[in-house]
Design an enzyme around this catalytic site. Structure first.
Site, PDB file in Angstrom:
ATOM      1  CD  GLU A   9      50.101  50.607  39.186  1.00 15.12           C
ATOM      2  OE1 GLU A   9      51.007  50.238  38.439  1.00 15.12           O
ATOM      3  OE2 GLU A   9      50.188  51.564  39.950  1.00 15.12           O
ATOM      4  CB  CYS A  42      52.021  47.791  31.648  1.00 16.50           C
ATOM      5  SG  CYS A  42      53.142  47.756  33.059  1.00 16.50           S
TER       6      CYS A  42
HETATM    7  P1  NAD Z   1      42.425  42.609  31.749  1.00 22.74           P
HETATM    8  O1  NAD Z   1      41.972  44.000  31.980  1.00 22.74           O
HETATM    9  O2  NAD Z   1      41.795  41.831  30.686  1.00 22.74           O
HETATM   10  O3  NAD Z   1      42.280  41.727  33.077  1.00 22.74           O
HETATM   11  C1  NAD Z   1      42.871  42.135  34.288  1.00 22.74           C
HETATM   12  C2  NAD Z   1      42.080  41.527  35.437  1.00 22.74           C
HETATM   13  O4  NAD Z   1      40.790  42.139  35.474  1.00 22.74           O
HETATM   14  C3  NAD Z   1      41.840  40.022  35.285  1.00 22.74           C
HETATM   15  O5  NAD Z   1      41.949  39.408  36.548  1.00 22.74           O
HETATM   16  C4  NAD Z   1      40.405  39.970  34.788  1.00 22.74           C
HETATM   17  O6  NAD Z   1      39.754  38.764  35.092  1.00 22.74           O
HETATM   18  C5  NAD Z   1      39.799  41.136  35.548  1.00 22.74           C
HETATM   19  N1  NAD Z   1      38.555  41.668  34.967  1.00 22.74           N
HETATM   20  C6  NAD Z   1      38.170  41.648  33.674  1.00 22.74           C
HETATM   21  N2  NAD Z   1      36.941  42.224  33.544  1.00 22.74           N
HETATM   22  C7  NAD Z   1      36.565  42.615  34.784  1.00 22.74           C
HETATM   23  C8  NAD Z   1      35.421  43.285  35.311  1.00 22.74           C
HETATM   24  N3  NAD Z   1      34.392  43.641  34.531  1.00 22.74           N
HETATM   25  N4  NAD Z   1      35.380  43.563  36.636  1.00 22.74           N
HETATM   26  C9  NAD Z   1      36.414  43.229  37.443  1.00 22.74           C
HETATM   27  N5  NAD Z   1      37.513  42.572  37.002  1.00 22.74           N
HETATM   28  C10 NAD Z   1      37.596  42.277  35.688  1.00 22.74           C
HETATM   29  O7  NAD Z   1      44.019  42.698  31.559  1.00 22.74           O
HETATM   30  P2  NAD Z   1      44.990  41.524  31.117  1.00 22.74           P
HETATM   31  O8  NAD Z   1      44.746  41.286  29.669  1.00 22.74           O
HETATM   32  O9  NAD Z   1      44.927  40.407  32.078  1.00 22.74           O
HETATM   33  O10 NAD Z   1      46.412  42.224  31.337  1.00 22.74           O
HETATM   34  C11 NAD Z   1      47.024  43.017  30.387  1.00 22.74           C
HETATM   35  C12 NAD Z   1      46.750  44.481  30.662  1.00 22.74           C
HETATM   36  O11 NAD Z   1      47.233  44.845  31.950  1.00 22.74           O
HETATM   37  C13 NAD Z   1      47.475  45.381  29.690  1.00 22.74           C
HETATM   38  O12 NAD Z   1      46.622  46.421  29.315  1.00 22.74           O
HETATM   39  C14 NAD Z   1      48.641  45.910  30.498  1.00 22.74           C
HETATM   40  O13 NAD Z   1      49.167  47.136  30.071  1.00 22.74           O
HETATM   41  C15 NAD Z   1      48.023  46.030  31.841  1.00 22.74           C
HETATM   42  N6  NAD Z   1      49.051  46.061  32.870  1.00 22.74           N
HETATM   43  C16 NAD Z   1      49.311  47.239  33.506  1.00 22.74           C
HETATM   44  C17 NAD Z   1      50.348  47.315  34.435  1.00 22.74           C
HETATM   45  C18 NAD Z   1      50.701  48.597  35.133  1.00 22.74           C
HETATM   46  O14 NAD Z   1      51.481  48.565  36.098  1.00 22.74           O
HETATM   47  N7  NAD Z   1      50.186  49.733  34.716  1.00 22.74           N
HETATM   48  C19 NAD Z   1      51.093  46.175  34.712  1.00 22.74           C
HETATM   49  C20 NAD Z   1      50.781  44.993  34.027  1.00 22.74           C
HETATM   50  C21 NAD Z   1      49.760  44.940  33.126  1.00 22.74           C
END
Ligand code: NAD
Length: 483
Positions: free
Chosen positions: A251, A285
Site C-alpha cells: 500500500e 496517502c
Molecule cells: P516509509 O516507506 O519511509 O516507511 C514505511 C515503513 O517501511 C517504516 O516502518 C520503515 O521503517 C519501513 N522501511 C523503510 N525502509 C525499509 C526497508 N528497506 N525494508 C523494510 N522496511 C523498510 O514511509 P513513511 O514515510 O513512514 O510513510 C509515508 C508513506 O506511506 C507515504 O508515501 C504514503 O503515501 C504511504 N502510505 C500509503 C498508504 C496506502 O494505503 N496506500 C497509507 C498510508 C501511507
C-alpha cells in the site's frame, strides 16, 4: 534524569535489544524527547519470526469462532479504553490533532469488528469436474507468518488494517512500526495480547527500516510482507519478495486528483477540496494533492480555495478547534518546501502559504505548476495542493491519469454520465463521485494502480489476500478393493 526504556514485544514478552541499544522518539509539536525505545535489529526480527512460526501452528488450528472472539474482544477494548491506551501517543509521537486521533481510534474498532466477522467467512469452493468419478474442491488456507511494516501517518489505523485481516485468516504476525511512531504500535501489540491473542502470534519489533525492516524482508520464513509506506520502500520490499517467491501486499504513495467539473458549485467544491488535502497536514496517502478545475469556474473556485486554506486553524494539538499540526520531521518540511520552491521557480503562482513555522507548514495552494514540476509528479506528503484548469472532461481525465501513481481520485459533478465516465477511465484504485479523494471504509478494497501498490486491503478482499488457494481432488473410481 534517565528516561525509562520502552522495550519491544517478542512472543508476548517484553524484551530489550540484544545490543542494549535504544533510540529516541521525538514529539513533532515541540521536539521534546518523549521516550527511549529498544532498538531492534536483525537478530530481534529473526527471533520474532521464529516465535510467529510457532504461533501460526496454534492460531491456524483454532476454530473460526475462537479467532472471532479474540478480534471482537480487541474491538471492545478499543471502544472501552481507546483514549487511555492510544490518545496521548497518537498526539505526542504522531503529531495528530485530538480530532484525528479520536477518528483513528474509532476506525480501529471498526476494522477489528470487520475482521472478526471475516474469520468465519473463509469459504472454500467446489467446481465441476469433467470426469464424473472425480470431485474437485478449493481449500482456502492462511499463508503463515505475515510481517506487517507500517508508516507514521496513521500509526494505529493502518497498523490495524494490515494486522487484523491476516489474523482473521489464521496467520501469525510480526509488526515493524515506523521508527517515528513505535509507542502506538507497542500499545496495539499489548491490546492484542490483552484480548487473548496467543503470545507467540504477535511481536512488535521497534527498529529502523533499513536494518530491522530489511531483516524481516530478507527472512525466508516470512510468508508475506504487508507494507504500507512509500513507493521507494515498496520497490525494495517487492523486489526482495520476488527473490523469495512470496506474497507481498504493498500500500504505497499517491498523487490523487480531484476533478471539479463545470456544473459543480465552485465554493462548495473548494471546501471539499480543502478537506481532501489539508486533513492531517496532507500526510494522507489518498489526499487530493492535485485539483483539475473546469476553466468556466476556475476564478471562483481558486478564490474560494484560497479563502478555505487561509481559514484553516493551526494550533495546540489537544484543542478541538485545531485542524492540523506539524509534519513528522524537519526532513518532511524541507521536502515540501523544496517542492513548492521548484514549482514557483518553474512558473507556478503561489496563491497562498508556502512557508513553515517550526514543523508546521502553512496550507499552500499553487496554480498551474509545470507538468514536470516535482509537486505535480511526486508525492509531497504535506499541505500543498496544485490546481490546474481544463477545458473538457476528456482533458480533466487525461490530467488525472498524468501520474506514476493511481491510488485514489474524486469527481465533483451532478452529471451521472460525466461522473461514471471519469470513474471508468481514471486509473486509480478508488474513484469517488460527489466527495473528495480521501475516503476510508473497513469493508472497501483499498489499494492502488501503478506505483501506488499491489493488492487490496479491507474487508473480505484483505482476508483473501492473506490466504492461499489449494485444489484438492478425490477419485471415486472403483480401485477393486471391496468395501
Ligand atoms: P516509509 O516507506 O519511509 O516507511 C514505511 C515503513 O517501511 C517504516 O516502518 C520503515 O521503517 C519501513 N522501511 C523503510 N525502509 C525499509 C526497508 N528497506 N525494508 C523494510 N522496511 C523498510 O514511509 P513513511 O514515510 O513512514 O510513510 C509515508 C508513506 O506511506 C507515504 O508515501 C504514503 O503515501 C504511504 N502510505 C500509503 C498508504 C496506502 O494505503 N496506500 C497509507 C498510508 C501511507
Amino acid at each position: 534524569m534517565t528516561t525509562e526504556v520502552k522495550q519491544m514485544i517478542i512472543g508476548g514478552l517484553s524484551c530489550a535489544a540484544s545490543s542494549g541499544d535504544t533510540f529516541q522518539v521525538l514529539a513533532p509539536a515541540d521536539g521534546r524527547v518523549i521516550a527511549e525505545v529498544a532498538l531492534a535489529g536483525a537478530s530481534e526480527a529473526d527471533a520474532a519470526v521464529a516465535q510467529a512460526r510457532v504461533g501460526f501452528r496454534l492460531w491456524s488450528s483454532l476454530a473460526p469462532r475462537e479467532r472471532e472472539r479474540v478480534l471482537l474482544r480487541a474491538a471492545e477494548l478499543v471502544e472501552a479504553e481507546g483514549d487511555s491506551r492510544f490518545l496521548d501517543d497518537l498526539i505526542d509521537e504522531g503529531g495528530c490533532t485530538i480530532t484525528k486521533a479520536r477518528g483513528e481510534i474509532g476506525y480501529t474498532a471498526d476494522l477489528l469488528r470487520t475482521a472478526a466477522g471475516e474469520s468465519r467467512r473463509l469459504y472454500g469452493d467446489t467446481f465441476p469436474n469433467d470426469n464424473p468419478e472425480r470431485v474437485s474442491m478449493v481449500f482456502r488456507e492462511p499463508l503463515g507468518v505475515v510481517a506487517v511494516i507500517s508508516p507514521y501517518n496513521a500509526p494505529l489505523a493502518l497498523l490495524t488494517k494490515m494486522s487484523a485481516f491476516p489474523l482473521a485468516a489464521g496467520n501469525a504476525i510480526v509488526i515493524k512500526p515506523s521508527e517515528e511512531t513505535p509507542l502506538t504500535a507497542l500499545a496495539f501489540g499489548q491490546l492484542l495480547l490483552d484480548a487473548g491473542l496467543p503470545p507467540a502470534c504477535v511481536s512488535v519489533v521497534t527498529g529502523m527500516g533499513a536494518q530491522c525492516g530489511a531483516a524481516l524482508s530478507a527472512n525466508p520464513d516470512v510468508d508475506c510482507i504487508a507494507l504500507t509506506g512509500s513507493s521507494a520502500t515498496g520497490r525494495l520490499v517487492g523486489a526482495e519478495s520476488m527473490h523469495h517467491m512470496r506474497r507481498c501486499q504493498l500500500e504505497l504513495g499517491g498523487k490523487s486528483a480531484l476533478l471539479v467539473l463545470r456544473d459543480a458549485d465552485p465554493v462548495k467544491a473548494a471546501d471539499i477540496a480543502a478537506q481532501g488535502i489539508f486533513n492531517h497536514a496532507g500526510q494522507i496517502c489518498m489526499a487530493n494533492s492535485r485539483v483539475v478545475v473546469d476553466r468556466a469556474i476556475y476564478p471562483q473556485f481558486t478564490a474560494a480555495l484560497k479563502a478555505a486554506a487561509e481559514a484553516i486553524v493551526l494550533g495546540d494539538l489537544r484543542d478541538e478547534a485545531s485542524q492540523y499540526g506539524p509534519l513528522i520531521s524537519q526532513a518532511a518540511v524541507d521536502k515540501v518546501l523544496a517542492h513548492v520552491g521548484d514549482a514557483v521557480a518553474g512558473g507556478a503562482q503561489l496563491l497562498t502559504g508556502g512557508s513553515a513555522q517550526g514543523l508546521t507548514v502553512q496550507p499552500t495552494v499553487l496554480l498551474e505548476p509545470p507538468r514536470d514540476a516535482t509537486v505535480w509528479c511526486e508525492e509531497s506528503f504535506g499541505p500543498v495542493v496544485s490546481v490546474v484548469a481544463a477545458d473538457s472532461l476528456a482533458e480533466a481525465i487525461a490530467l488525472a491519469n498524468d501520474s506514476q501513481y493511481g491510488l485514489s481520485a474524486a469527481v465533483l459533478t451532478h452529471n451521472v454520465q460525466w461522473g461514471f465516465r471519469a470513474a471508468r477511465e481514471i486509473r486509480a484504485g478508488s474513484v469517488h463521485i460527489g466527495m473528495h479523494a480521501f475516503q476510508s471504509n473497513a469493508m472497501a478494497p483499498i489499494g492502488g494502480y501503478k506505483m501506488s501498490g499491489i493488492g487490496r486491503s479491507g474487508g473480505k478482499y484483505s482476508t483473501e489476500e492473506f490466504t492461499e488457494l489449494k485444489w484438492v481432488s478425490v477419485s471415486l473410481e472403483d480401485d477393486g478393493v471391496d468395501d
